[in-house]
Write a protein that holds these residues in place. Structure first.
Motif, short mmCIF file in Angstrom:
data_model
loop_
_atom_site.label_atom_id
_atom_site.label_comp_id
_atom_site.label_asym_id
_atom_site.label_seq_id
_atom_site.Cartn_x
_atom_site.Cartn_y
_atom_site.Cartn_z
N GLU A 62 -2.25 -1.40 6.16
CA GLU A 62 -0.95 -2.04 5.95
C GLU A 62 -0.30 -1.27 4.80
N GLU A 64 3.13 -0.55 2.50
CA GLU A 64 4.48 -0.91 2.05
C GLU A 64 5.19 0.39 1.69
N ARG A 73 2.19 0.58 -1.68
CA ARG A 73 0.97 -0.23 -1.59
C ARG A 73 0.31 0.08 -0.26
N THR A 111 7.10 -3.38 5.00
CA THR A 111 5.68 -3.19 5.25
C THR A 111 5.46 -2.93 6.74
#
Length: 138
Positions: A62, A64, A73, A111
């Protein structure tokens, strides 16, 4: 007494009509929102020792993507089954470049989920023979 009310009514009507003259320019159209787009997403370097051992997998990350188009992130959602491959996937994605998503023409953080695949070669690379013999592959 009727004359002051008439004058007041005429003034109010004239004021209202003055605002309807179309002298205000139309508002600028708001740009349509856009999604993240990949610009530079090179695959991670596949470690020769893992390729020779036939170890592969897919790490699901995942990510961001910030307003500058770089990852801010990165979280591992699902591992590949090998800690080294998962680490390499995260390190590789950290250097990726994107065109950020936009809202009203301005970049925004968003995201996304990114799969990173490590597919073991179908034919064992020649460099594996050097690893088998305890030498560094050239």
């Amino acid at each position: 007494m009727a004359r002051p009310i008439f004058l007041l009514s005429a003034f109010l009507l004239a004021s209202l009509l003055a605002g309807c003259g179309g002298s205000t320019p139309p508002a600028e159209p708001v740009p349509a929102p856009t999604q993240i787009a990949a610009i530079d997403t090179p695959p991670p370097e596949y470690p020769m020792a893992l390729a020779c051992a036939g170890i592969g997998g897919q790490a699901l990350l995942e990510v961001e993507v910030g307003t500058a188009g770089t990852p801010t992130r990165i979280d591992l959602v699902r591992g590949s089954g090998n800690d080294d491959l998962d680490r390499l996937a995260k390190e590789s994605v950290q250097g990726w470049k994107f065109r950020p998503a936009t809202r009203a023409g301005q970049p925004v953080a968003q995201t996304i989920q990114v799969p990173v695949n490590f597919t073991a070669p179908a034919v064992r690379p020649d460099a594996c023979f050097a690893l088998d013999a305890g030498r560094s592959p050239t």
